[in-house]
Scaffold this motif. Sequence first.
Motif, mmCIF file in Angstrom:
data_model
loop_
_atom_site.group_PDB
_atom_site.id
_atom_site.type_symbol
_atom_site.label_atom_id
_atom_site.label_comp_id
_atom_site.label_asym_id
_atom_site.label_seq_id
_atom_site.Cartn_x
_atom_site.Cartn_y
_atom_site.Cartn_z
ATOM 1 N N ASP A 294 0.864 -1.189 0.000
ATOM 2 C CA ASP A 294 0.000 0.000 0.000
ATOM 3 C C ASP A 294 0.893 1.230 0.000
ATOM 4 O O ASP A 294 1.581 1.515 0.992
ATOM 5 C CB ASP A 294 -0.914 -0.021 1.237
ATOM 6 C CG ASP A 294 -1.752 1.250 1.369
ATOM 7 O OD1 ASP A 294 -1.703 2.110 0.463
ATOM 8 O OD2 ASP A 294 -2.462 1.368 2.393
ATOM 9 N N ASN A 295 0.908 1.952 -1.122
ATOM 10 C CA ASN A 295 1.787 3.122 -1.234
ATOM 11 C C ASN A 295 1.439 4.240 -0.260
ATOM 12 O O ASN A 295 2.231 5.150 -0.038
ATOM 13 C CB ASN A 295 1.762 3.669 -2.668
ATOM 14 C CG ASN A 295 2.698 2.888 -3.576
ATOM 15 O OD1 ASN A 295 3.624 2.230 -3.103
ATOM 16 N ND2 ASN A 295 2.440 2.924 -4.866
ATOM 17 N N ASN A 296 0.248 4.173 0.340
ATOM 18 C CA ASN A 296 -0.156 5.185 1.330
ATOM 19 C C ASN A 296 0.120 4.737 2.769
ATOM 20 O O ASN A 296 -0.301 5.409 3.711
ATOM 21 C CB ASN A 296 -1.644 5.513 1.169
ATOM 22 C CG ASN A 296 -1.920 6.160 -0.179
ATOM 23 O OD1 ASN A 296 -1.159 7.012 -0.616
ATOM 24 N ND2 ASN A 296 -2.986 5.731 -0.836
ATOM 25 N N ASP A 297 0.818 3.620 2.908
ATOM 26 C CA ASP A 297 1.131 3.084 4.238
ATOM 27 C C ASP A 297 2.380 3.802 4.764
ATOM 28 O O ASP A 297 3.506 3.312 4.646
ATOM 29 C CB ASP A 297 1.349 1.575 4.143
ATOM 30 C CG ASP A 297 1.599 0.916 5.490
ATOM 31 O OD1 ASP A 297 1.802 1.640 6.482
ATOM 32 O OD2 ASP A 297 1.635 -0.328 5.547
ATOM 33 N N PHE A 298 2.170 4.987 5.327
ATOM 34 C CA PHE A 298 3.306 5.827 5.745
ATOM 35 C C PHE A 298 4.068 5.228 6.917
ATOM 36 O O PHE A 298 5.276 5.425 7.049
ATOM 37 C CB PHE A 298 2.806 7.236 6.076
ATOM 38 C CG PHE A 298 2.186 7.928 4.903
ATOM 39 C CD1 PHE A 298 2.955 8.269 3.797
ATOM 40 C CD2 PHE A 298 0.824 8.206 4.871
ATOM 41 C CE1 PHE A 298 2.387 8.892 2.690
ATOM 42 C CE2 PHE A 298 0.244 8.821 3.769
ATOM 43 C CZ PHE A 298 1.034 9.159 2.674
ATOM 44 N N GLU A 299 3.382 4.477 7.760
ATOM 45 C CA GLU A 299 4.045 3.839 8.899
ATOM 46 C C GLU A 299 5.092 2.831 8.410
ATOM 47 O O GLU A 299 6.238 2.826 8.874
ATOM 48 C CB GLU A 299 3.001 3.127 9.777
ATOM 49 C CG GLU A 299 3.587 2.574 11.071
ATOM 50 C CD GLU A 299 2.563 1.769 11.875
ATOM 51 O OE1 GLU A 299 3.009 0.958 12.693
ATOM 52 O OE2 GLU A 299 1.344 1.956 11.671
ATOM 53 N N THR A 300 4.700 2.002 7.429
ATOM 54 C CA THR A 300 5.641 1.020 6.870
ATOM 55 C C THR A 300 6.772 1.730 6.123
ATOM 56 O O THR A 300 7.936 1.358 6.241
ATOM 57 C CB THR A 300 4.905 0.047 5.935
ATOM 58 O OG1 THR A 300 3.949 -0.693 6.712
ATOM 59 C CG2 THR A 300 5.871 -0.934 5.284
ATOM 60 N N SER A 301 6.424 2.772 5.383
ATOM 61 C CA SER A 301 7.431 3.536 4.639
ATOM 62 C C SER A 301 8.494 4.084 5.581
ATOM 63 O O SER A 301 9.698 3.999 5.308
ATOM 64 C CB SER A 301 6.750 4.678 3.882
ATOM 65 O OG SER A 301 7.692 5.458 3.208
#
Length: 437
Positions: A294-301
């Motif tokens: 998920d490109n909007n998964d800022f936590e993982t990013s």
Amino acid sequence: MMARLTNHLIVISFDCLSALDFPLLQTLPHFRTIIEKGSYVEKVETIYPSVTYPCHTTIVTGNNPNRHGIINNTLLQPGRSSPDWNWFRNLIKGTTLYDEAKKANLTTAALLWPVTGRANIDYNLPEIFPNRPWQNQIMVSLRSGSPRFQWDLNQRFGHLRNGLNQPELDDFVLESTVHTIKTKKPNLLLVHFTDLDTKRHVFGFSANEAIAAIHRHNDRLGRILSALKESGIYENSTIVALGDHSALDENKALSLNVLFQKEKLITTNAKGKINNWKAYCKSCDGSAYIYLKDNNDFETSLKVKILLDSLMADPEAGIEKILTAEEAALMGADGSCTFMVEAKKGYYFLEDFQGEYVKRITREDVLADHKYTLACHGYSPEKSDYSTIFMAAGKGIRQKTIVPFARLIDEGPTLARLLGLDLGNTDGKIIEELLTL
């Protein structure tokens, strides 16, 4: 329509031929013939990532991977031990050299040229292999190319093959090439030889086995030149010999997915198979894409960025550079990744998610499993001693012209110009110094 500079364009790709090989090529009679009768580019800058399928698509489109769509050899299929490759023409965005040749009613042929499965090529033996237990080599090839043409080649020369092993595979391709020249006299012929690339992966860049492969390539080039003469089209032909990338020696493999699994960004089932992932390292050998599910998964990013930064700070972790998606796209790579990572010289990337992060590779490892290598590519074109080569002779080519530098993206427009074709608005431009315009 532009004037055609040649009637028959023969493009021979010697996979993994490096600018560093040039001193040896100058001593080999058939390569020397091309050098002395024609012109060459001393250093050709490859693309990013510099792996075979994106490179060969660049050669026939004049565009970088993020424009033509072939952004890696293999597809993103997390957990598959043998991911599918970008075999089929419909995966390429935009036009190609062989499409434009066909539109101009020229006869086209391709022998093991990457990403030509199901392409509109008159005589097509595409590069593809069976990747499922129920498939076999003959059937996947026949279904993806020109059935009657392939059947005839297999009947005549199939006995030369030994699976996908080299040098037997290239021996089969050579005999198929010679026969195609003599019987079809194509206006455009694309040929891909992988003997050298295979030997460099297995034995190392400068190994005796790699040098022997270059000598075999010289003999193959000689046979092709003879076939052109015997078929009466030599005087009206242009012969191009090129490489797609170089290679660098390495002996340490990096498995970022091992760290992702420890961080619970990859999860596995009871059988040890991936059943879910938030972040995944997709190898391009010397470089790798990091994709988020998920490109909007800022936590993982953020988690991935912290992990990568910690590796960058460790001189033994093998990471030379971290690129953002925007920086990767500026290099011509896939802008839909979240990060792209570049390995230091001596290192390359695997997709393993079990075991250790850094694995030292031995000769025994390479012989036991083809995922291990002692030299590879995929690195940034900015790496030193990493250029490839382009040489051409015959109709439409100036004699004794040395061009110091060009880019792989310039080859497509140049090849198109020789046939009086236009690839449209490309990333590359025609290498006019080589041509008798």
